[in-house]
Design a protein around this motif. Structure first.
Motif, PDB file in Angstrom:
ATOM      1  N   LYS A 169      -6.929   3.341  -7.491  1.00 17.55           N
ATOM      2  CA  LYS A 169      -5.741   2.996  -6.699  1.00 17.55           C
ATOM      3  C   LYS A 169      -4.918   1.874  -7.335  1.00 17.55           C
ATOM      4  O   LYS A 169      -3.848   1.529  -6.839  1.00 17.55           O
ATOM      5  CB  LYS A 169      -6.162   2.557  -5.289  1.00 17.55           C
ATOM      6  CG  LYS A 169      -6.886   3.649  -4.480  1.00 17.55           C
ATOM      7  CD  LYS A 169      -7.329   3.114  -3.132  1.00 17.55           C
ATOM      8  CE  LYS A 169      -8.325   4.025  -2.445  1.00 17.55           C
ATOM      9  NZ  LYS A 169      -7.733   5.261  -1.913  1.00 17.55           N
TER      10      LYS A 169
ATOM     11  N   SER B 127       2.739  -5.888   4.655  1.00 20.77           N
ATOM     12  CA  SER B 127       1.928  -6.421   3.551  1.00 20.77           C
ATOM     13  C   SER B 127       1.364  -7.772   3.938  1.00 20.77           C
ATOM     14  O   SER B 127       2.127  -8.664   4.318  1.00 20.77           O
ATOM     15  CB  SER B 127       2.810  -6.667   2.336  1.00 20.77           C
ATOM     16  OG  SER B 127       3.284  -5.468   1.844  1.00 20.77           O
TER      17      SER B 127
ATOM     18  N   TYR C 259       0.867  -1.193   0.000  1.00 19.43           N
ATOM     19  CA  TYR C 259       0.000   0.000   0.000  1.00 19.43           C
ATOM     20  C   TYR C 259       0.895   1.233   0.000  1.00 19.43           C
ATOM     21  O   TYR C 259       1.636   1.479   0.956  1.00 19.43           O
ATOM     22  CB  TYR C 259      -0.933  -0.063   1.217  1.00 19.43           C
ATOM     23  CG  TYR C 259      -1.832  -1.293   1.147  1.00 19.43           C
ATOM     24  CD1 TYR C 259      -3.148  -1.186   0.714  1.00 19.43           C
ATOM     25  CD2 TYR C 259      -1.333  -2.564   1.442  1.00 19.43           C
ATOM     26  CE1 TYR C 259      -3.956  -2.315   0.596  1.00 19.43           C
ATOM     27  CE2 TYR C 259      -2.128  -3.700   1.325  1.00 19.43           C
ATOM     28  CZ  TYR C 259      -3.433  -3.569   0.896  1.00 19.43           C
ATOM     29  OH  TYR C 259      -4.225  -4.690   0.773  1.00 19.43           O
TER      30      TYR C 259
ATOM     31  N   TYR D 121      -6.656   3.430   4.234  1.00 15.31           N
ATOM     32  CA  TYR D 121      -7.065   3.012   2.884  1.00 15.31           C
ATOM     33  C   TYR D 121      -7.306   4.243   2.023  1.00 15.31           C
ATOM     34  O   TYR D 121      -6.832   4.325   0.880  1.00 15.31           O
ATOM     35  CB  TYR D 121      -8.325   2.134   2.946  1.00 15.31           C
ATOM     36  CG  TYR D 121      -8.855   1.786   1.566  1.00 15.31           C
ATOM     37  CD1 TYR D 121      -8.224   0.831   0.783  1.00 15.31           C
ATOM     38  CD2 TYR D 121      -9.973   2.447   1.036  1.00 15.31           C
ATOM     39  CE1 TYR D 121      -8.677   0.528  -0.495  1.00 15.31           C
ATOM     40  CE2 TYR D 121     -10.441   2.157  -0.242  1.00 15.31           C
ATOM     41  CZ  TYR D 121      -9.781   1.196  -1.007  1.00 15.31           C
ATOM     42  OH  TYR D 121     -10.234   0.906  -2.265  1.00 15.31           O
TER      43      TYR D 121
ATOM     44  N   ILE E 220      -2.109   0.565  -4.902  1.00 16.25           N
ATOM     45  CA  ILE E 220      -1.983  -0.752  -4.276  1.00 16.25           C
ATOM     46  C   ILE E 220      -1.266  -1.658  -5.263  1.00 16.25           C
ATOM     47  O   ILE E 220      -1.750  -1.874  -6.382  1.00 16.25           O
ATOM     48  CB  ILE E 220      -3.360  -1.341  -3.905  1.00 16.25           C
ATOM     49  CG1 ILE E 220      -4.098  -0.380  -2.964  1.00 16.25           C
ATOM     50  CG2 ILE E 220      -3.195  -2.716  -3.256  1.00 16.25           C
ATOM     51  CD1 ILE E 220      -5.501  -0.825  -2.584  1.00 16.25           C
TER      52      ILE E 220
ATOM     53  N   THR F  28      -4.247   5.852   0.695  1.00 18.71           N
ATOM     54  CA  THR F  28      -3.431   5.032  -0.213  1.00 18.71           C
ATOM     55  C   THR F  28      -3.675   5.442  -1.660  1.00 18.71           C
ATOM     56  O   THR F  28      -4.815   5.467  -2.107  1.00 18.71           O
ATOM     57  CB  THR F  28      -3.796   3.534  -0.032  1.00 18.71           C
ATOM     58  OG1 THR F  28      -3.599   3.192   1.332  1.00 18.71           O
ATOM     59  CG2 THR F  28      -2.973   2.639  -0.932  1.00 18.71           C
TER      60      THR F  28
ATOM     61  N   ILE G 279      -7.663  -6.587   0.461  1.00 17.56           N
ATOM     62  CA  ILE G 279      -7.910  -5.142   0.331  1.00 17.56           C
ATOM     63  C   ILE G 279      -9.210  -4.783   1.056  1.00 17.56           C
ATOM     64  O   ILE G 279      -9.303  -3.782   1.760  1.00 17.56           O
ATOM     65  CB  ILE G 279      -7.987  -4.725  -1.162  1.00 17.56           C
ATOM     66  CG1 ILE G 279      -6.625  -4.912  -1.840  1.00 17.56           C
ATOM     67  CG2 ILE G 279      -8.483  -3.287  -1.305  1.00 17.56           C
ATOM     68  CD1 ILE G 279      -6.627  -4.663  -3.353  1.00 17.56           C
TER      69      ILE G 279
ATOM     70  N   ARG H 246       0.848   1.699   4.646  1.00 16.40           N
ATOM     71  CA  ARG H 246       0.655   0.561   5.546  1.00 16.40           C
ATOM     72  C   ARG H 246       2.025  -0.090   5.667  1.00 16.40           C
ATOM     73  O   ARG H 246       2.624  -0.446   4.644  1.00 16.40           O
ATOM     74  CB  ARG H 246      -0.350  -0.400   4.897  1.00 16.40           C
ATOM     75  CG  ARG H 246      -0.808  -1.523   5.762  1.00 16.40           C
ATOM     76  CD  ARG H 246      -1.723  -2.463   4.982  1.00 16.40           C
ATOM     77  NE  ARG H 246      -2.408  -3.365   5.873  1.00 16.40           N
ATOM     78  CZ  ARG H 246      -3.214  -4.344   5.492  1.00 16.40           C
ATOM     79  NH1 ARG H 246      -3.449  -4.535   4.202  1.00 16.40           N
ATOM     80  NH2 ARG H 246      -3.807  -5.120   6.361  1.00 16.40           N
TER      81      ARG H 246
END
Ligand code: XUL
Length: 488
Positions: free
Chosen positions: A211, A101, A88, A154, A160, A157, A143, A98
């Protein structure tokens, strides 16, 4: 001279293979084991890893490549990575929103799988659309869980990535696309059209499309090596070819081009895969249909209890790997009926959400029989859960660490009643990535690209008629035991 580098960012290590196209020779190979490959929660369902570990390893390995080979000859670089894991990122690929992972060993998203499947009309329609029903390690449920549990992070972000596209992004110094093959492990791509599926995106999380990176064929040149790496290591502006998943790259690295060839990769995960001309998915929801890096399709079934489970048995009896091999020599095919269902960790195939090991006839067994029990059980499961591909193998190509073990290969040959070829390179994912870089740069036919690089060592290991008979009987018994165990 033209050199091509292929990386493999696997669960345990970052490996690299550099090949010389004209001499058809590998000129450098190296591997760097991660100090902390993954971080697991107490019950083993949440399993994450640190993208910083992968980034640091890439930096070290680029330095080693630059120091060890004639670096001006480096024309293109590609890579392979453990599949499904998501990274992220903020505006720049190096800045994360983030810290960790979720990776393929994570099994904490059963709820999200059911929700996404329901939105897509159920497991079977979801599999026909994306190639797989909901599996907890797949990127979409991961996700969805993140968006639910940490909505602010989120929202912050901007990109991704998969592990593969994250690593490619670090090399080009900008967000890189995701290749079709690795994208197939996300449950977000329409496997027929190879575009993001509107329905799957909507079923997963808000604003998801904005994203996600673009989708590209696996042979796409996604940029050139960033000036920062060129200056730091004196490397040329080499082409960066889209990175892919480790299994799709292994398909190339084990030389599988035609339907009827199957590969078995015995590593942290055990996988069985092979090319498929036509898209087919399993009626029971086993395995996955992926886009192949060669253009058509590939089928794959994945087992989480691979080498770490073999190691558990080895360690329980304080054995070396040599003693483990000797145990297979000392015990007969079929193990006198002693076997197990080796779910030391939550299992992917069949889906076993919490770890449990079932042992049959092993109460008073010698250590050697436990060894044979786990290896036979694993290989019979590989056979049982790959029939959905509808591929009758005429040869099996074995790769991964455990493929160095001749006794294991004999059991594969006997259980599948098929000759088994072994290759010198056990790191077929890194080799496959280097070959993909070569092919993308030169546009040469695959048969020609593989020639001289993917050649089996020694003679094929042939099945033994009496052992085929033993396993034929045992396979049916083991399938029944598995069905019973799953009901309890
Ligand atoms: C594939 C899978 C594993 C990882 C391991 O679906 O989950 O094989 O790719 O690296």
């Amino acid at each position: 001279m033209s050199f091509y580098a292929g990386f493999d960012c696997s669960t345990q290590a970052l490996s690299v293979v550099v090949l010389d196209a004209a001499r058809r020779a590998i000129v450098f190979r190296d591997s760097l084991a991660f100090d902390e490959p993954f971080l697991a929660s107490g019950d083993g369902t949440v399993v994450h890893a640190s993208p910083h570990t992968w980034r640091r390893a890439l930096e070290t390995m680029l330095g080693r490549v630059a120091a060890q080979v004639d670096r001006r000859s480096l024309r293109a670089i590609s890579g392979a990575a453990q599949q499904h894991g998501s990274v992220y990122c903020d505006e720049a690929p190096e800045t994360l929103t983030r810290d960790t992972s979720p990776i393929w060993m994570d099994s904490s998203t059963a709820r999200e799988c059911r929700e996404i499947e329901a939105a897509l009309g159920g497991p079977a329609p979801a599999a026909r659309l994306t190639g797989s029903r909901g599996f907890p390690r797949f990127t979409a449920p991961q996700i969805r869980k993140f968006a639910r549990e940490q909505p602010e992070a989120y929202a912050r972000t901007s990109r991704i990535h998969l592990v593969s596209s994250f690593m490619a992004s670090l090399l080009v110094g900008a967000h890189a696309p995701i290749d079709h093959a690795d994208a197939s492990g996300m449950m977000l791509m329409d496997i027929g059209s190879r575009a993001w599926s509107r329905a799957a995106l909507d079923a997963t999380a808000p604003q998801l499309e904005s994203k996600l990176p673009a989708l590209v064929p696996s042979s796409t040149v996604v940029g050139t090596l960033a000036p920062k790496w060129q200056e730091r290591f004196g490397l040329p502006p080499a082409e960066i070819v889209a990175w892919s998943g480790d299994n799709p790259s292994s398909l190339v690295g084990t030389g599988l081009i035609h339907e009827g060839q199957l590969a078995m990769s015995l590593g942290t995960s055990d996988t069985i895969f092979g090319p498929m001309r036509e898209p087919r998915v399993s009626a029971e929801g086993i395995g996955h249909l992926f886009a192949s890096p060669l253009g058509e399709y590939m089928g794959i079934t994945v087992f989480r209890n691979g080498s770490l489970a073999r190691q558990r048995v080895r360690d329980a009896f304080g054995m070396s790997w040599e003693a483990f091999s000797q145990s297979l020599q000392q015990t007969p095919p079929g193990n006198g009926g002693a076997t197990m269902l080796p779910w030391f960790e939550p299992e992917i195939t069949p889906e076993v959400p919490t770890a449990r090991v079932h042992r049959f006839g092993l109460e008073r067994a010698a250590p050697a029989q436990h060894v044979r029990a786990i290896v036979e059980a694993q290989i019979m499961a590989l056979a049982r859960h790959s029939t959905w591909m509808g591929v009758t193998p005429d040869v099996i190509h074995a790769t991964g660490g455990a493929a160095a073990n001749r006794e294991i290969l004999q059991i594969i040959a006997d259980v599948f009643a098929t000759p088994v070829n072994r290759f010198e390179a056990t790191d077929s994912a890194a080799l496959g990535a280097a070959l993909r870089a070569l092919q993308a740069d030169t546009g040469r036919e695959w048969d020609d690209v593989l020639e001289g690089f993917v050649t089996p060592v020694a003679e094929a290991i042939r099945p033994v008629a009496t052992s085929i008979e033993v396993y034929r009987g045992l396979r049916a018994l083991q399938a029944a035991r598995e069905r019973t165990a799953l009901r309890t």
